[in-house]
Scaffold this motif. Structure first.
Motif, PDB file in Angstrom:
ATOM      1  N   ASN A 272     -82.588 -60.471 -96.402  1.00 39.72           N
ATOM      2  CA  ASN A 272     -82.351 -59.104 -96.890  1.00 39.72           C
ATOM      3  C   ASN A 272     -80.907 -58.656 -96.691  1.00 39.72           C
ATOM      4  O   ASN A 272     -80.640 -57.552 -96.223  1.00 39.72           O
ATOM      5  N   ARG A 273     -79.996 -59.484 -97.058  1.00 36.21           N
ATOM      6  CA  ARG A 273     -78.588 -59.192 -96.751  1.00 36.21           C
ATOM      7  C   ARG A 273     -77.772 -58.788 -97.965  1.00 36.21           C
ATOM      8  O   ARG A 273     -76.582 -58.502 -97.844  1.00 36.21           O
ATOM      9  N   ILE A 274     -78.363 -58.773 -99.141  1.00 36.98           N
ATOM     10  CA  ILE A 274     -77.640 -58.440-100.366  1.00 36.98           C
ATOM     11  C   ILE A 274     -77.853 -56.978-100.729  1.00 36.98           C
ATOM     12  O   ILE A 274     -78.991 -56.519-100.860  1.00 36.98           O
ATOM     13  N   THR A 275     -76.763 -56.239-100.865  1.00 40.68           N
ATOM     14  CA  THR A 275     -76.791 -54.849-101.330  1.00 40.68           C
ATOM     15  C   THR A 275     -76.046 -54.767-102.649  1.00 40.68           C
ATOM     16  O   THR A 275     -74.959 -55.333-102.784  1.00 40.68           O
ATOM     17  N   VAL A 310     -72.453 -56.332-103.481  1.00 37.00           N
ATOM     18  CA  VAL A 310     -72.032 -56.672-104.834  1.00 37.00           C
ATOM     19  C   VAL A 310     -71.731 -55.381-105.596  1.00 37.00           C
ATOM     20  O   VAL A 310     -72.615 -54.557-105.815  1.00 37.00           O
ATOM     21  N   TYR A 311     -70.466 -55.200-105.953  1.00 34.45           N
ATOM     22  CA  TYR A 311     -70.039 -54.044-106.737  1.00 34.45           C
ATOM     23  C   TYR A 311     -69.922 -54.484-108.192  1.00 34.45           C
ATOM     24  O   TYR A 311     -69.031 -55.258-108.546  1.00 34.45           O
ATOM     25  N   ASP A 312     -70.844 -54.024-109.044  1.00 38.46           N
ATOM     26  CA  ASP A 312     -70.774 -54.400-110.455  1.00 38.46           C
ATOM     27  C   ASP A 312     -70.487 -53.169-111.300  1.00 38.46           C
ATOM     28  O   ASP A 312     -70.945 -52.068-111.013  1.00 38.46           O
ATOM     29  N   ALA A 313     -69.699 -53.371-112.344  1.00 41.70           N
ATOM     30  CA  ALA A 313     -69.273 -52.276-113.225  1.00 41.70           C
ATOM     31  C   ALA A 313     -69.176 -52.801-114.645  1.00 41.70           C
ATOM     32  O   ALA A 313     -69.110 -54.017-114.867  1.00 41.70           O
TER      33      ALA A 313
END
Length: 641
Positions: A272-275, A310-313
């Motif tokens: 559970n380490r992915i934000t 993870v910053y997605d745009a």
């Protein structure tokens, strides 16, 4: 090891193989296009205002001190609030800009570092604000539709002393993910017999990682650990605990792909380490999603107990700027990588500003926007990494089909952005040792880690099988013609200036050749890359991407290297007990002082080329300083060298 995953076909079309370029799906259109008329006035867009810094020279000096042992501010990184107080816009300046925007019917949000203000509104509102009109266009090169201002934006005089750049009124630039597949050489009637690596140790280190495959084209993060001497850190319990890696990307993805990859290679990871942080509404799950999967799988596989954000745009300049700005202003990630980019020259006024001279290499604004964000990251101790590109020394080839006789553009020597910025570490590519044989040709070998460039395959085919053209796939590198040589490269043997007689020419079928841009000759620019690791798809990797059909092998590109360096930084952050900060001044100082050898943190890359620049026992524009011996680098960083 991989039986439970579906293997996707790696075949490329013969057309792509022969040109060495992409089909243009990701290409920018900052080049000749057809005006399709005024864009809808009520169309809603996001616009970000990048504010001017105070005391930028002092800021750059402070950054240098944070990574220079013995300096007064060594490892004294700032928070976003401290950055705002010392170098960002003042409270009064921010309030004045927000008040002006409100008077124009625009709401706004300011980021903690007082570096950027986000706002949204209609094209009509922003056209009025910046004294321009916005039109739709269709690229003459690939049919890409976009909108952009007809004239350069005019910052309102009442806030022009505070606002430096406005991004978001153009959807022209579409960034490229920097990964490539092994060429479908079998489609030419030449069965590809790729033999095992000559040494499972690669360039340095032990071969004791249990998750390694030892098979070129099917390498895992375990093989990376073997190649670059990471295993001694794992044996000490250094697995990224307490560290956070950030990924800036322009496509959404399925987190289950990453967990499937780690599980299938037998890697134990923190659960559970992915934000996920969706910036500006977030990005789509699309053809670039595999890139995001690679970034997460590689960084999180190298540092299996680090947290991942993870910053997605959306895939536009404003989306990219906003994703970086969010990752930096959040100040949670200790290190951040991106594997997307475009040729640096696509930012120049000559290609973006109506009526600009074809010698105008001033920045239309985007380079400055990224640069200010990267300065804030550096002073906060966040290490940044960007893939240097996969077109060797000719970065426009994959975007324009240039220089092949198939496209309509010439191919000048060019570098990729944002990797060319001096406050980000440019990740280059190598080929690790392996043997290969095609058709009835002889078995040949890459006997030492070399600069990645597929001319070695082209030469083999031309001599033994049949002529092909793989120009110019390889690790990106060269000389920026915008950013000046940074201080950390001033005493580095091998640094070069830009080459003369480099121009981007559009071969208009009706009007004839038109010179769009003349690049500066002998420009004392920032050299890229900085550090390189294995990136050749022929000695490449597996990864998992639902969008791409499950398990893929024979994958490579510098997009693997940037997240690998990100994961390595997470290990170093745990080992040293503090953020590492901007890599570049530290690694160049170490190389300048200690060179190469048994105790060096670096392996020299002396062979191969990226179609123009050759490997050498020093810095070179094919592989930078060279590849890493991570255990040795860790020793130096823990000792404060």
């Amino acid at each position: 090891m991989f039986a439970n995953l579906h293997r996707k076909s790696l075949s490329l079309s013969l057309g792509l193989l022969l040109t060495g370029a992409s089909a243009g799906t990701w290409a920018a259109s900052a080049l000749p296009a057809v005006d399709a008329g005024t864009a809808p006035a009520n169309q809603t867009v996001h616009v970000t205002l990048i504010l001017k810094l105070h005391n930028q020279a002092a800021l750059e000096d402070y950054i240098r001190q944070t990574v220079t042992p013995g300096s007064a501010h060594y490892q004294q990184f700032l928070t976003p609030q401290q950055f705002a107080q010392q170098y960002g816009a003042t409270d009064a300046e921010v309030a004045r800009v927000q008040s002006y925007l409100q008077s124009q019917g625009l709401s706004s949000t300011v980021l903690p570092g007082h570096l950027a203000i986000r706002t949204s509104g209609t094209l009509s509102q922003f056209g009025k604000l910046f004294q321009t009109s916005v039109h739709n266009y269709v690229s003459r090169q690939n049919g890409h539709s976009f909108h952009k201002p007809v004239t350069a934006l005019q910052i309102p005089s009442s806030i022009a002393d505070v606002v430096d750049v406005a991004t978001g009124l153009s959807s022209e630039k579409v960034y490229r993910p920097h990964h490539v597949s092994s060429p479908a050489l079998a489609s030419l009637g030449a069965p590809n017999v790729k033999l095992n690596a000559q040494s499972s140790k690669g360039s340095s280190g032990s071969s004791s990682n249990p998750t390694a495959s030892g098979v070129p084209g099917e390498y895992t993060v375990g093989d990376v650990a073997n190649f670059y001497n990471i295993n001694p850190l794992y044996h000490r319990g250094v697995v990224g605990k307490g560290s956070t890696v950030g990924i800036v990307t322009l496509s959404n993805f399925y987190p289950s792909d990453a967990t499937a990859y780690w599980s299938d290679i037998g890697l134990t990871t923190k659960p559970n380490r992915i934000t996920q942080v969706h910036v500006d509404g977030g990005a789509a799950i699309d053809g670039g999603s595999g890139e995001t999967s690679i970034d997460v799988e590689q960084s999180g596989g190298i540092a299996p107990f680090a947290n991942i954000i993870v910053y997605d745009a959306p895939n536009t300049t404003d989306g990219y700027v906003d994703a970086f700005a969010q990752a930096v202003s959040d100040d949670i990630a200790d290190s951040i990588s991106t594997s997307w980019g475009l040729p640096e020259i696509f930012n120049f006024a000559a290609l973006n500003v109506a009526g600009a001279s074809n010698t105008d290499t001033s920045d239309a604004g985007d380079l400055r926007a990224f640069h200010k964000i990267f300065l804030e990251a550096a002073v906060q101790g966040q290490s940044l990494f960007a893939a240097s590109g996969d077109s060797g020394a000719y970065d426009t080839v994959r975007d324009l089909g240039a220089g092949t006789g198939v496209g309509q553009y010439t191919a000048p020597l060019t570098v990729d952005s944002p990797a060319s910025d001096p406050y980000i570490t440019a990740a280059g590519g190598t080929t690790t040792p392996y043997s290969y044989q095609f058709g009835t040709g002889p078995t040949e070998s890459v006997t030492q880690e070399s600069v990645w460039g597929w001319d070695y395959l082209q030469n083999y085919f031309n001599q033994y099988v049949r002529p092909i053209n793989l120009f110019s796939s390889g690790g990106g590198g060269g000389v920026s013609v915008y950013w000046h040589e940074p201080f950390y490269q001033a005493f580095t043997w091998g640094i070069r200036r830009s080459e003369p007689n480099q121009s981007l020419v559009f071969n208009d079928p009706s009007a004839g050749p038109t010179t769009l841009l003349q690049l500066p000759s002998h420009f004392a620019g920032r050299n890229v890359p900085d550090i390189s690791l294995n990136a050749d798809p022929e000695t490449g990797y597996i990864f998992v991407s639902t969008v791409d059909g499950g398990l893929a092998s024979g994958e490579g590109g510098t997009s693997f290297v940037a997240p690998q360096l990100n994961g390595i930084t997470a290990l170093l952050r745990q080992s040293t007990g503090h953020r590492i900060g901007l890599w570049n001044p530290q690694v160049y100082a170490l190389q300048n002082i200690f060179g190469y050898g048994f105790f060096s943190p670096f392996n020299s890359v002396r062979a191969g080329d990226n179609w123009f620049y050759y490997g050498a026992p020093r810095y070179n524009q094919g592989a930078g300083i060279g590849s890493l011996n991570v255990a040795n680098l860790d020793v130096f960083l823990r000792s404060g060298f």
